[in-house]
Design a protein around this motif. Structure first.
Motif, PDB file in Angstrom:
ATOM      1  N   PRO A 132      36.566  36.807  41.029  1.00  0.00           N
ATOM      2  CA  PRO A 132      37.200  36.651  39.708  1.00  0.00           C
ATOM      3  C   PRO A 132      37.315  37.995  38.998  1.00  0.00           C
ATOM      4  O   PRO A 132      36.385  38.795  38.999  1.00  0.00           O
ATOM      5  CB  PRO A 132      36.240  35.708  38.973  1.00  0.00           C
ATOM      6  CG  PRO A 132      35.559  34.943  40.071  1.00  0.00           C
ATOM      7  CD  PRO A 132      35.397  35.916  41.202  1.00  0.00           C
ATOM      8  N   LEU A 133      38.480  38.244  38.412  1.00  0.00           N
ATOM      9  CA  LEU A 133      38.714  39.494  37.699  1.00  0.00           C
ATOM     10  C   LEU A 133      38.016  39.450  36.345  1.00  0.00           C
ATOM     11  O   LEU A 133      38.277  38.554  35.536  1.00  0.00           O
ATOM     12  CB  LEU A 133      40.206  39.718  37.514  1.00  0.00           C
ATOM     13  CG  LEU A 133      40.611  41.011  36.795  1.00  0.00           C
ATOM     14  CD1 LEU A 133      40.207  42.231  37.615  1.00  0.00           C
ATOM     15  CD2 LEU A 133      42.116  41.019  36.523  1.00  0.00           C
ATOM     16  N   ARG A 134      37.161  40.421  36.102  1.00  0.00           N
ATOM     17  CA  ARG A 134      36.440  40.490  34.838  1.00  0.00           C
ATOM     18  C   ARG A 134      37.085  41.560  33.958  1.00  0.00           C
ATOM     19  O   ARG A 134      36.791  42.745  34.071  1.00  0.00           O
ATOM     20  CB  ARG A 134      34.964  40.818  35.071  1.00  0.00           C
ATOM     21  CG  ARG A 134      34.226  39.755  35.884  1.00  0.00           C
ATOM     22  CD  ARG A 134      32.776  40.139  36.102  1.00  0.00           C
ATOM     23  NE  ARG A 134      32.050  39.112  36.862  1.00  0.00           N
ATOM     24  CZ  ARG A 134      30.772  39.211  37.226  1.00  0.00           C
ATOM     25  NH1 ARG A 134      30.085  40.307  36.907  1.00  0.00           N
ATOM     26  NH2 ARG A 134      30.206  38.231  37.909  1.00  0.00           N
ATOM     27  N   SER A 135      37.995  41.120  33.119  1.00  0.00           N
ATOM     28  CA  SER A 135      38.678  42.047  32.228  1.00  0.00           C
ATOM     29  C   SER A 135      39.277  41.276  31.075  1.00  0.00           C
ATOM     30  O   SER A 135      39.388  40.044  31.113  1.00  0.00           O
ATOM     31  CB  SER A 135      39.787  42.810  32.971  1.00  0.00           C
ATOM     32  OG  SER A 135      40.822  41.925  33.347  1.00  0.00           O
ATOM     33  N   SER A 136      39.657  42.010  30.038  1.00  0.00           N
ATOM     34  CA  SER A 136      40.329  41.421  28.887  1.00  0.00           C
ATOM     35  C   SER A 136      41.758  41.951  28.837  1.00  0.00           C
ATOM     36  O   SER A 136      42.064  42.989  29.439  1.00  0.00           O
ATOM     37  CB  SER A 136      39.587  41.782  27.600  1.00  0.00           C
ATOM     38  OG  SER A 136      39.650  43.182  27.368  1.00  0.00           O
ATOM     39  N   PRO A 137      42.677  41.268  28.134  1.00  0.00           N
ATOM     40  CA  PRO A 137      44.070  41.712  28.080  1.00  0.00           C
ATOM     41  C   PRO A 137      44.252  43.130  27.560  1.00  0.00           C
ATOM     42  O   PRO A 137      45.250  43.781  27.879  1.00  0.00           O
ATOM     43  CB  PRO A 137      44.722  40.694  27.139  1.00  0.00           C
ATOM     44  CG  PRO A 137      43.875  39.466  27.266  1.00  0.00           C
ATOM     45  CD  PRO A 137      42.474  39.978  27.454  1.00  0.00           C
ATOM     46  N   SER A 138      43.305  43.632  26.785  1.00  0.00           N
ATOM     47  CA  SER A 138      43.437  44.969  26.214  1.00  0.00           C
ATOM     48  C   SER A 138      42.924  46.075  27.141  1.00  0.00           C
ATOM     49  O   SER A 138      43.132  47.258  26.866  1.00  0.00           O
ATOM     50  CB  SER A 138      42.687  45.048  24.880  1.00  0.00           C
ATOM     51  OG  SER A 138      41.299  44.794  25.072  1.00  0.00           O
ATOM     52  N   ASP A 139      42.273  45.716  28.239  1.00  0.00           N
ATOM     53  CA  ASP A 139      41.731  46.719  29.154  1.00  0.00           C
ATOM     54  C   ASP A 139      42.844  47.491  29.845  1.00  0.00           C
ATOM     55  O   ASP A 139      43.871  46.916  30.234  1.00  0.00           O
ATOM     56  CB  ASP A 139      40.851  46.056  30.210  1.00  0.00           C
ATOM     57  CG  ASP A 139      39.530  45.560  29.649  1.00  0.00           C
ATOM     58  OD1 ASP A 139      39.141  46.025  28.560  1.00  0.00           O
ATOM     59  OD2 ASP A 139      38.900  44.694  30.299  1.00  0.00           O
ATOM     60  N   THR A 140      42.636  48.789  30.005  1.00  0.00           N
ATOM     61  CA  THR A 140      43.610  49.635  30.707  1.00  0.00           C
ATOM     62  C   THR A 140      43.026  50.250  31.974  1.00  0.00           C
ATOM     63  O   THR A 140      43.721  50.977  32.687  1.00  0.00           O
ATOM     64  CB  THR A 140      44.095  50.770  29.785  1.00  0.00           C
ATOM     65  OG1 THR A 140      42.970  51.555  29.360  1.00  0.00           O
ATOM     66  CG2 THR A 140      44.814  50.205  28.569  1.00  0.00           C
ATOM     67  N   ASP A 141      41.768  49.969  32.269  1.00  0.00           N
ATOM     68  CA  ASP A 141      41.112  50.477  33.472  1.00  0.00           C
ATOM     69  C   ASP A 141      40.215  49.363  33.996  1.00  0.00           C
ATOM     70  O   ASP A 141      39.257  48.981  33.328  1.00  0.00           O
ATOM     71  CB  ASP A 141      40.291  51.733  33.167  1.00  0.00           C
ATOM     72  CG  ASP A 141      39.919  52.496  34.433  1.00  0.00           C
ATOM     73  OD1 ASP A 141      39.228  51.923  35.288  1.00  0.00           O
ATOM     74  OD2 ASP A 141      40.316  53.664  34.562  1.00  0.00           O
ATOM     75  N   VAL A 142      40.535  48.831  35.171  1.00  0.00           N
ATOM     76  CA  VAL A 142      39.805  47.672  35.678  1.00  0.00           C
ATOM     77  C   VAL A 142      39.464  47.861  37.153  1.00  0.00           C
ATOM     78  O   VAL A 142      40.024  48.726  37.836  1.00  0.00           O
ATOM     79  CB  VAL A 142      40.611  46.371  35.508  1.00  0.00           C
ATOM     80  CG1 VAL A 142      40.989  46.151  34.052  1.00  0.00           C
ATOM     81  CG2 VAL A 142      41.860  46.386  36.375  1.00  0.00           C
TER      82      VAL A 142
END
Length: 208
Positions: free
Chosen positions: A125-135
């Motif tokens: 599962p991808l752990r990120s938020s819509p505002s993240d620019t580096d994942v």
């Protein structure tokens, strides 16, 4: 270090030849969706091209150039691999380093790609938020040997998400090359590193 780098690239390339079993159409505007699309596209071309399956390196290089390179940020990868030495290089040297490093990675990808067939990949599962620019997209490559954890670091650019680093079993590609680059620069300067990369690429090209 040599064995680590070789294993790293073989494992990296495994991802790009894996079949994808997704329940829905991946979204190319998301980092994990982009990786899934690349995987499906490359795997389809590998399976349908007998020249690639026979190990035709120029054909594999063409595939990598068209289907993988456009989704990477080689400038950022090279800059991070150079570390503090990047600012010591002239713009001309920086451009040369990007070109030679890209060619080195392409040649390494190509050699492994022509030998791989039936790997599959599981996505965590991808752990990120819509505002993240580096994942980081975390995956596990499944093949005939033990499962291999393989993570991709992507940055959101004006052109979309781009891969700039890869982690295989705890070792980041950029860190592995940074040590090699630093040693070359300490011994022979930035021009010495460029020459080293040129010679390495010439050697790999001669093996095709």
């Amino acid at each position: 270090m040599k064995n680590l780098t070789l294993s790293l690239f073989v494992s990296i390339t495994s991802l790009f030849v894996c079949s994808v079993s997704a329940q829905s159409v991946p979204d190319p505007n998301t980092p994990d969706g982009l990786i899934k699309i690349i995987v499906a596209d490359v795997m389809s071309l590998v399976k349908s091209d007998p020249e690639i399956q026979r190990g035709n390196i120029p054909r594999v290089v063409e595939l990598v150039e068209k289907k993988i390179v456009p989704y990477t940020d080689m400038r950022r990868t090279t800059q991070l691999a150079m570390g503090r030495n990047w600012s010591k290089a002239t713009p001309e040297q920086q451009n040369q380093l990007i070109i030679e490093f890209k060619n080195l990675l392409i040649r390494t990808y190509s050699g492994a790609l022509s030998q791989l067939r039936d790997q599959t990949v599981q996505y965590k599962p991808l752990r990120s938020s819509p505002s993240d620019t580096d994942v980081i997209v975390r995956t596990v490559v499944i093949g005939k040997s033990d499962p291999i954890p393989l993570d991709y670091r992507l940055e959101k650019t004006n052109e979309g998400w781009r891969v700039y680093d890869v982690n295989i079993m705890g070792a980041w590609l950029i860190e592995a090359y940074r040590n090699q680059f630093t040693n070359q620069i300490n011994q022979n300067g930035i021009d010495g590193l460029i020459k080293f990369l040129q010679e390495r690429n010439a050697m790999l090209a001669g093996k095709k």
